[in-house]
Design a protein around this motif. Structure first.
Motif, PDB file in Angstrom:
ATOM      1  N   TYR A 176     -37.512   7.831  30.733  1.00 56.89           N
ATOM      2  CA  TYR A 176     -38.146   8.900  31.521  1.00 56.89           C
ATOM      3  C   TYR A 176     -39.177   8.322  32.495  1.00 56.89           C
ATOM      4  O   TYR A 176     -39.230   8.714  33.667  1.00 56.89           O
ATOM      5  CB  TYR A 176     -38.803   9.898  30.585  1.00 56.89           C
ATOM      6  N   LEU A 177     -39.981   7.391  32.015  1.00 55.62           N
ATOM      7  CA  LEU A 177     -41.004   6.791  32.880  1.00 55.62           C
ATOM      8  C   LEU A 177     -40.372   6.000  34.010  1.00 55.62           C
ATOM      9  O   LEU A 177     -40.876   6.006  35.143  1.00 55.62           O
ATOM     10  CB  LEU A 177     -41.928   5.898  32.057  1.00 55.62           C
ATOM     11  N   ALA A 178     -39.270   5.321  33.724  1.00 56.09           N
ATOM     12  CA  ALA A 178     -38.583   4.574  34.781  1.00 56.09           C
ATOM     13  C   ALA A 178     -38.034   5.521  35.840  1.00 56.09           C
ATOM     14  O   ALA A 178     -38.156   5.273  37.043  1.00 56.09           O
ATOM     15  CB  ALA A 178     -37.453   3.744  34.172  1.00 56.09           C
ATOM     16  N   ARG A 179     -37.404   6.613  35.397  1.00 52.85           N
ATOM     17  CA  ARG A 179     -36.823   7.568  36.334  1.00 52.85           C
ATOM     18  C   ARG A 179     -37.896   8.224  37.190  1.00 52.85           C
ATOM     19  O   ARG A 179     -37.747   8.342  38.429  1.00 52.85           O
ATOM     20  CB  ARG A 179     -36.032   8.631  35.564  1.00 52.85           C
ATOM     21  N   THR A 180     -38.991   8.645  36.577  1.00 51.21           N
ATOM     22  CA  THR A 180     -40.050   9.296  37.342  1.00 51.21           C
ATOM     23  C   THR A 180     -40.796   8.301  38.223  1.00 51.21           C
ATOM     24  O   THR A 180     -41.300   8.678  39.291  1.00 51.21           O
ATOM     25  CB  THR A 180     -41.029  10.008  36.397  1.00 51.21           C
ATOM     26  N   SER A 181     -40.864   7.038  37.811  1.00 48.45           N
ATOM     27  CA  SER A 181     -41.500   6.020  38.669  1.00 48.45           C
ATOM     28  C   SER A 181     -40.719   5.846  39.956  1.00 48.45           C
ATOM     29  O   SER A 181     -41.289   5.757  41.052  1.00 48.45           O
ATOM     30  CB  SER A 181     -41.587   4.679  37.929  1.00 48.45           C
ATOM     31  N   ARG A 182     -39.397   5.824  39.844  1.00 45.72           N
ATOM     32  CA  ARG A 182     -38.562   5.679  41.047  1.00 45.72           C
ATOM     33  C   ARG A 182     -38.721   6.880  41.971  1.00 45.72           C
ATOM     34  O   ARG A 182     -38.813   6.740  43.188  1.00 45.72           O
ATOM     35  CB  ARG A 182     -37.091   5.505  40.644  1.00 45.72           C
ATOM     36  N   LEU A 183     -38.761   8.087  41.377  1.00 46.28           N
ATOM     37  CA  LEU A 183     -38.923   9.290  42.198  1.00 46.28           C
ATOM     38  C   LEU A 183     -40.264   9.288  42.911  1.00 46.28           C
ATOM     39  O   LEU A 183     -40.357   9.650  44.089  1.00 46.28           O
ATOM     40  CB  LEU A 183     -38.791  10.536  41.316  1.00 46.28           C
ATOM     41  N   THR A 184     -41.318   8.874  42.200  1.00 46.40           N
ATOM     42  CA  THR A 184     -42.653   8.836  42.800  1.00 46.40           C
ATOM     43  C   THR A 184     -42.696   7.855  43.962  1.00 46.40           C
ATOM     44  O   THR A 184     -43.275   8.137  45.024  1.00 46.40           O
ATOM     45  CB  THR A 184     -43.699   8.450  41.738  1.00 46.40           C
TER      46      THR A 184
END
Length: 416
Positions: free
Chosen positions: A391-399
């Motif tokens: 989840y953190l990886a996915r949201t980091s990319r979106l950010t």
């Protein structure tokens, strides 16, 4: 200007180290802060054996390249997935070796304060440093959650303690000690105290002490079907808790609460059979009151049938376990605590461990009500590290994409 990090992980036990290993493998910028394996090294008695079997007493890197089995094989330490108890000394040494491999840049410091900031959070550390992080994972385990019966509050502090306060039991050699409790901590501590030369007695509310049954190393297909193995014990209910914590998360709250409270009552490890028998036991008694008499503690006990007992002892150890209460974490600022949506004193979490404070995540004991009993155990780090890091990886990319899209574009010169 404060240093900034994408993610800060507070805590360096099995959960914090496993999460850091997953974040590192995904190349996600992060900082992990804590004294590695501190709770296990500083709050468990020497000579203790883990109740969990070898295959369930490991930390988790994404490739499963360094399990407890790998560690023991490298150092020629006796090991088996089932049937050979794991020594606390070996587990702690393994955890430290895991940290060196997968969290080499760990900050061996203490977080003194966590506050909300304009862009996430500000963390203040014990050496005076402070930095900001967009997201924070609290992975402090059972620290600060020890439970002590209120009846012991009347005793001076030198006459009682919690079981987590004792590593070296030699200080109690030749002394009268009373251990309160009936679970893994109580049974093993009482046994080790007896073997260290203490005059020890156990007091338990339960009418008898339960010890687990040793799991055979080989079983028939029918036995495997009837009672499938899991990292928290045999049986289909245990498999549900270990395999489907996301399903547990979506159950009605009352059902979740009933399942958590009704699962795995107090019991000691199978390896205490024949050893615990040497310890005197007052079973079926509750503490009604306590008082000090010179340098000794007086406990007033009462059984379920009304029988009253007076017990005099030099020291009382409350081996009464832990109760998660997020308000007891000393580094959480009042501002954060007031904004957390709590149920039974722990945060209500999303399906990705995020609390009602955006960007603040909790794993381990604080997440049991949201994801089930597997989060009580070190083996729960497997699910937590995998799901949270994804989840953190996915949201980091979106950010990063949103930040890049919002950034001013360089002006292009016009050709005539």
């Amino acid at each position: 200007m404060l240093n900034c990090s994408d993610i800060a992980v507070i805590g360096a036990g099995p959960y914090g180290l496993s999460i850091a290993a997953h974040l590192r493998a995904r190349d996600i910028e992060h900082r992990i802060i804590g004294d590695p394996m501190r709770f296990w090294l500083g709050h468990m008695p020497k000579g203790m054996l883990l109740k969990s079997d070898g295959f369930a007493s490991t930390l988790y890197d994404p490739g499963r390249d360094f399990t407890l089995w790998h560690y023991c094989k490298e150092r020629n330490i006796e090991y088996a997935d089932l049937g050979i108890p794991v020594r606390i000394e070996d587990f702690c040494a393994y955890g430290l070796a895991f940290q060196q491999r997968f969290a080499p840049n760990l900050d061996n410091k203490k977080v003194t304060t966590l506050e909300r900031a304009r862009a996430g959070f500000t963390l203040y550390l014990s050496d005076g440093e402070s930095f900001t992080a967009q997201r924070v994972v609290v992975a402090t385990g059972l620290s600060h959650f020890e439970h002590v019966p209120s009846q012991l509050a009347a005793l001076p502090e030198d006459l009682w303690s919690h079981s987590c306060a004792h590593v070296d039991l030699n200080r109690f050699k030749g002394r009268d000690v009373t251990v309160i409790g009936a679970g893994a901590s109580a049974t093993e501590l009482a046994t080790l105290l007896h073997e260290a030369g203490s005059n020890v007695c156990m007091v338990a509310r339960q009418p008898s002490i339960e010890l687990h049954t040793r799991m055979p190393s080989s079983r028939t297909h029918a036995q495997k079907i009837r009672r499938p193995i899991s990292t928290i014990g045999p049986g289909w209910k245990s498999r549900f808790f270990t395999d489907l914590p996301v399903v547990f998360h979506h159950l009605p709250r009352l059902v979740q609460n009933r399942l958590v409270k009704g699962f795995l009552g107090p019991a000691g490890g199978w390896f205490l059979r024949g050893r615990l028998d040497q310890v005197p036991l007052l079973a079926g008694y509750q503490i009604e009151g306590a008082e000090a008499s010179t340098d000794r503690a007086i406990l007033w006990l009462r059984s379920g049938n009304g029988d009253a007992r007076r017990l005099e002892t030099e020291h009382v150890i409350a081996a009464t376990g832990y109760r998660a209460d997020i308000r007891r974490l000393p580094f959480l600022s009042a501002g954060i605590t007031s904004q957390l949506k709590l149920f039974d004193n722990v945060p209500e979490l999303s399906s990705h461990f995020e609390s009602s404070v955006p960007g603040l995540f909790f794993v381990g004991a604080a997440a049991v009500n949201s994801f089930g009993p597997v989060l009580r155990f070190a083996c729960g780090a497997k699910f937590a590290a995998s799901r949270l890091s994804y989840y953190l990886a996915r949201t980091s990319r979106l950010t990063k994409r949103r930040t890049a899209a919002a950034a001013p574009q360089p002006a292009h010169s016009a050709w005539p």
